[in-house]
Write a protein that holds these residues in place. Sequence first.
Motif, PDB file in Angstrom:
ATOM      1  N   GLY A  62       0.816  -1.205   0.000  1.00  0.00           N
ATOM      2  CA  GLY A  62       0.000   0.000   0.000  1.00  0.00           C
ATOM      3  C   GLY A  62       0.851   1.257   0.000  1.00  0.00           C
ATOM      4  O   GLY A  62       0.568   2.204  -0.745  1.00  0.00           O
ATOM      5  N   TRP A  63       1.904   1.267   0.825  1.00  0.00           N
ATOM      6  CA  TRP A  63       2.816   2.411   0.824  1.00  0.00           C
ATOM      7  C   TRP A  63       3.511   2.549  -0.533  1.00  0.00           C
ATOM      8  O   TRP A  63       3.703   3.656  -1.035  1.00  0.00           O
ATOM      9  N   ALA A  99      12.420  17.831  -2.268  1.00  0.00           N
ATOM     10  CA  ALA A  99      13.369  17.719  -1.159  1.00  0.00           C
ATOM     11  C   ALA A  99      12.854  18.391   0.105  1.00  0.00           C
ATOM     12  O   ALA A  99      12.976  17.851   1.207  1.00  0.00           O
ATOM     13  N   ALA A 100      12.268  19.580  -0.043  1.00  0.00           N
ATOM     14  CA  ALA A 100      11.904  20.372   1.132  1.00  0.00           C
ATOM     15  C   ALA A 100      10.769  19.740   1.936  1.00  0.00           C
ATOM     16  O   ALA A 100      10.838  19.661   3.174  1.00  0.00           O
ATOM     17  N   LEU A 101       9.715  19.298   1.263  1.00  0.00           N
ATOM     18  CA  LEU A 101       8.556  18.756   1.987  1.00  0.00           C
ATOM     19  C   LEU A 101       8.887  17.511   2.807  1.00  0.00           C
ATOM     20  O   LEU A 101       8.516  17.442   3.987  1.00  0.00           O
ATOM     21  N   LEU A 162       8.195  10.209   0.566  1.00  0.00           N
ATOM     22  CA  LEU A 162       7.634   9.998   1.901  1.00  0.00           C
ATOM     23  C   LEU A 162       6.967   8.640   2.041  1.00  0.00           C
ATOM     24  O   LEU A 162       7.160   7.928   3.034  1.00  0.00           O
ATOM     25  N   ALA A 163       6.159   8.261   1.056  1.00  0.00           N
ATOM     26  CA  ALA A 163       5.427   6.999   1.144  1.00  0.00           C
ATOM     27  C   ALA A 163       6.362   5.801   1.083  1.00  0.00           C
ATOM     28  O   ALA A 163       6.224   4.844   1.855  1.00  0.00           O
ATOM     29  N   GLU A 234      19.834   5.456   6.772  1.00  0.00           N
ATOM     30  CA  GLU A 234      20.048   6.889   6.957  1.00  0.00           C
ATOM     31  C   GLU A 234      18.746   7.560   7.391  1.00  0.00           C
ATOM     32  O   GLU A 234      17.666   7.012   7.215  1.00  0.00           O
ATOM     33  N   TYR A 235      18.870   8.763   7.959  1.00  0.00           N
ATOM     34  CA  TYR A 235      17.690   9.578   8.210  1.00  0.00           C
ATOM     35  C   TYR A 235      16.986   9.868   6.887  1.00  0.00           C
ATOM     36  O   TYR A 235      17.622  10.010   5.832  1.00  0.00           O
ATOM     37  N   LEU A 236      15.663   9.983   6.958  1.00  0.00           N
ATOM     38  CA  LEU A 236      14.885  10.314   5.773  1.00  0.00           C
ATOM     39  C   LEU A 236      15.357  11.626   5.163  1.00  0.00           C
ATOM     40  O   LEU A 236      15.501  11.745   3.939  1.00  0.00           O
TER      41      LEU A 236
END
Length: 283
Positions: A62-63, A99-101, A162-163, A234-236
């Motif tokens: 789903g993601w 990138a920003a969002l 993000l997803a 890594e961090y998102l």
Amino acid sequence: MGTLLALMSALGYGLSDFWGGTASRRVGFARVALLGQLGGLAVTALAGLLVFPAGPHPADLGWGALSGVGTGIAMTFLFRGISRGAMSVVVPISAVGGAALPVLLGTALLGERPAASVWAGIAMAVPALWLVAGGATGAGPNARAAVGDGLIAGVGIAVQYLALARAAPASGIWPVTAGRAAAVVLVAAFAWTLASGSSDTAPGPGHRADLTAVFSGILAAAALVSYLFATRTEYLAVAVVLSSLYPIVPVVLGVTALRERLHSSQIIGLVAASAASIVIATS
């Protein structure tokens, strides 16, 4: 390892956008977007069966599918923007939002706390991408419309990033495959609605551009797999920003191969983006 994978993702995306963008000027943006997603679907499905035969959890699919919705929006509007504007402007604009969002949401909703040096690199990279897109505001109507396409593509890229990052590590690359399937459906719908009544429905000049479109989609899928694995170590925020440095590739190729002009602000942006990647990668 995560930073290297994210940079590999940026290289793959950059080459994909360049080849897909050049093909969209020859056979139409909708056709290129659709062929690219079909190529990515075929390759990731085959790789999934060979390397990750165990079925993933439905939530991970789903993601992945939601990520594919973002991909479908991003690729359709990105290639439409490139087909009627400068590649060296449209691609970086799409990367700014992309990138920003995720960086802002990753910090606000996921509680990520990268090191201060990483934040310094991120703070340098985002405006650098905007500088790479410099010179668009004084262009004609088609170029301004292309900028709008780039902004919409940026939202799609943010959703994609993000997803996909929410899929569990045990899911392998199946979320990417699910994303390609969703993107095929969405791009086909866009192709039907956006291309009707436009010159995009005109027949292309041959099979070479079609093969280029398929190849660009395969590159994009490989880039997304690299990004997916980068998010697991890594961090998102770090994975997204490094992956979002992909505009450097089409900007440089746009200038060298397509003879597009590079403004002084874009040169500053390229230098700043390169410095930002080094700061983040060495933090």
